[in-house]
Structure formats: C-alpha cells, structure tokens
Design an enzyme around this catalytic site. Structure first.
Site, PDB file in Angstrom:
ATOM      1  CG  ASP A 172       3.306   9.370  20.572  1.00  0.00           C
ATOM      2  OD1 ASP A 172       4.629   9.484  20.266  1.00  0.00           O
ATOM      3  OD2 ASP A 172       2.597   9.778  21.219  1.00  0.00           O
ATOM      4  CG  ASP A 183      14.856  10.497  20.783  1.00  0.00           C
ATOM      5  OD1 ASP A 183      15.601  10.848  21.792  1.00  0.00           O
ATOM      6  OD2 ASP A 183      15.248   9.295  20.110  1.00  0.00           O
TER       7      ASP A 183
END
Ligand SMILES: C[S@@+](CC[C@H](N)C(=O)[O-])C[C@H]1O[C@@H](n2cnc3c(N)ncnc32)[C@H](O)[C@@H]1O
Length: 208
Positions: free
Chosen positions: A148, A112
């Site tokens: 992240d 995503d």
C-alpha cells in the site's frame, strides 16, 4: 524471577540442512507448489487453499508466534498435507530450497513495514531474494507482490527489473502493474486496506 520461555520456541522450522527438497516439506506430492513469504496472520494462505484446491502452499514467516498459530490453523482444518507455515527468515531459507524450477507461484503481500533508514537491512525484497525467487520459479511461474506504499512499489519494480529472468506480467504489456488480485484470496493487510479505501499497488512478473 526466572524468565518464562516463549510459548512459540518450538514453532516448526525448516530442517537443518543446506539443501532441502521443497516438495519433501509436504505429505501431498501432487499439485502446483506455491510459496508465501511473510504470511503474518495467514488469511491469504488459508483462503488460497480454498480457492486453489489442487495447490500446495508453504509459508515462510519470521515471527514464530504467527507461523505456529497459522500452521496449527491449517492442520486444524485438515489441510496439513497440502500446506505448512514454517518459522524461518525467507532471506536465508529460499537459498536452501531445491530443485530449481520447483515452484509455480510466489506471493509477497505488504512486506517491509519499516520506515527508519537503519531498518532498511530488514527489507525482504532485495536482489538476493529476487534471485532466489527467479531460480525457484518454473518457466511461466508467477511472482505476485502487493503493497500500500507507492514508493515501495516503485522500489520493487526497479529491483525486480534488474533480474532479466523475470518479465513484467501486468494488465498492460511491459508493465507489472495489475488492477486486481487474481488469486481468489486476500491477505489480512489487503482486506484492511480495501475496507479503509486505501489504494493497493499490485504487481506481477512471470519467469521467462
Ligand atoms: C506487514 S506484515 C504483512 C503480513 C501479511 N502478508 C499481510 O499482508 O497481512 C509483513 C510480514 O512479513 C513478515 N516478515 C518480515 N520479514 C520477513 C522475513 N525475512 N522472512 C519471513 N517473513 C518476514 C513479518 O513478520 C510479517 O508477518
């Protein structure tokens, strides 16, 4: 001037059937079956085949270029019986895979990468995909997700908590958060994050 066909139009894909025996996708019939969603350039998948010599791995990668290049790399290394990368949208593909409980582990690394609101419909991790993962995992099977982006990690934790078949299996009881990747293999994006000193949010659940 005539438009040239993409060199990747023939990237291998799932058979055109509503129900697919997931084991039939690989020539090797033994070993834990693992799925990687969105392997991209394929570093995790290739390292995982080396780290877990008994495991079989199927990658579902929506970008034909990367699915074909990584699938070719797998075969060039003589690992084609144990692994395939198929050019399919995981959101549609998982629902076709059978039987329930066939899969030992599902990996989703850095999914995503979209920031605009109108791109939210592209998100891979949503209730439909999570439901299919829970159906496909065997009891004790694992779902490992890394990102992240802290907000995305929180979003995944909330989304996955809604499916009671999946229990958090992180470092501390009741939490899915893991401080390290325990699978002996790193994705391309993970390696870059490590090199750039960026924090990586790692999460794991097990199938009850
Ligand atoms: C940000 S990249 C990360 C690539 C790789 N997992 C890594 O960590 O280096 C996200 C990957 O997911 C793939 N992807 C996005 N939506 C997908 C979908 N619906 N089904 C399969 N793959 C998808 C993208 O094409 C891309 O390769």
């Amino acid at each position: 001037m005539a438009r040239q066909a993409s060199p990747y139009v023939d990237a291998p894909r799932l058979p055109e059937q509503d129900e697919i025996d997931v084991a039939s996708l690989l020539a090797q019939t033994t070993g834990d079956l693992e799925l990687e969603i969105g392997p991209g350039r394929g570093m995790f998948l290739l390292e995982r085949l080396a780290a877990a010599p008994d495991a079989r791995v199927i990658g579902l990668e929506i970008r034909r270029k990367w699915s074909q290049l990584v699938d070719e790399k797998v075969r060039a290394r003589g690992l084609g019986a144990r692994a395939r990368v198929l050019a399919d949208d995981a959101r549609l593909a998982l629902a076709k895979l059978r039987p329930d409980g066939a899969v030992a582990r599902v990996f989703v690394h850095f999914p995503d990468p979209w920031w605009k609101k109108r791109h939210a419909k592209r998100f891979v991790i949503g209730d439909a995909l999570v439901g299919e993962i829970a159906r496909l995992l065997r009891p004790g099977g694992e779902l490992f997700v890394q990102t992240d982006v802290e907000d995305r990690a929180a979003q995944y934790v909330a989304e996955i908590a809604k499916d009671l078949r999946l229990s958090p299996a992180g470092d501390a009881p009741g939490s899915p958060r893991l401080s390290a990747n325990p699978y002996g293999a790193r994705s391309n994006r993970e390696k870059r994050a490590d090199e750039d000193g960026l924090p990586v949010h790692r999460m794991r659940w097990t199938r009850a």
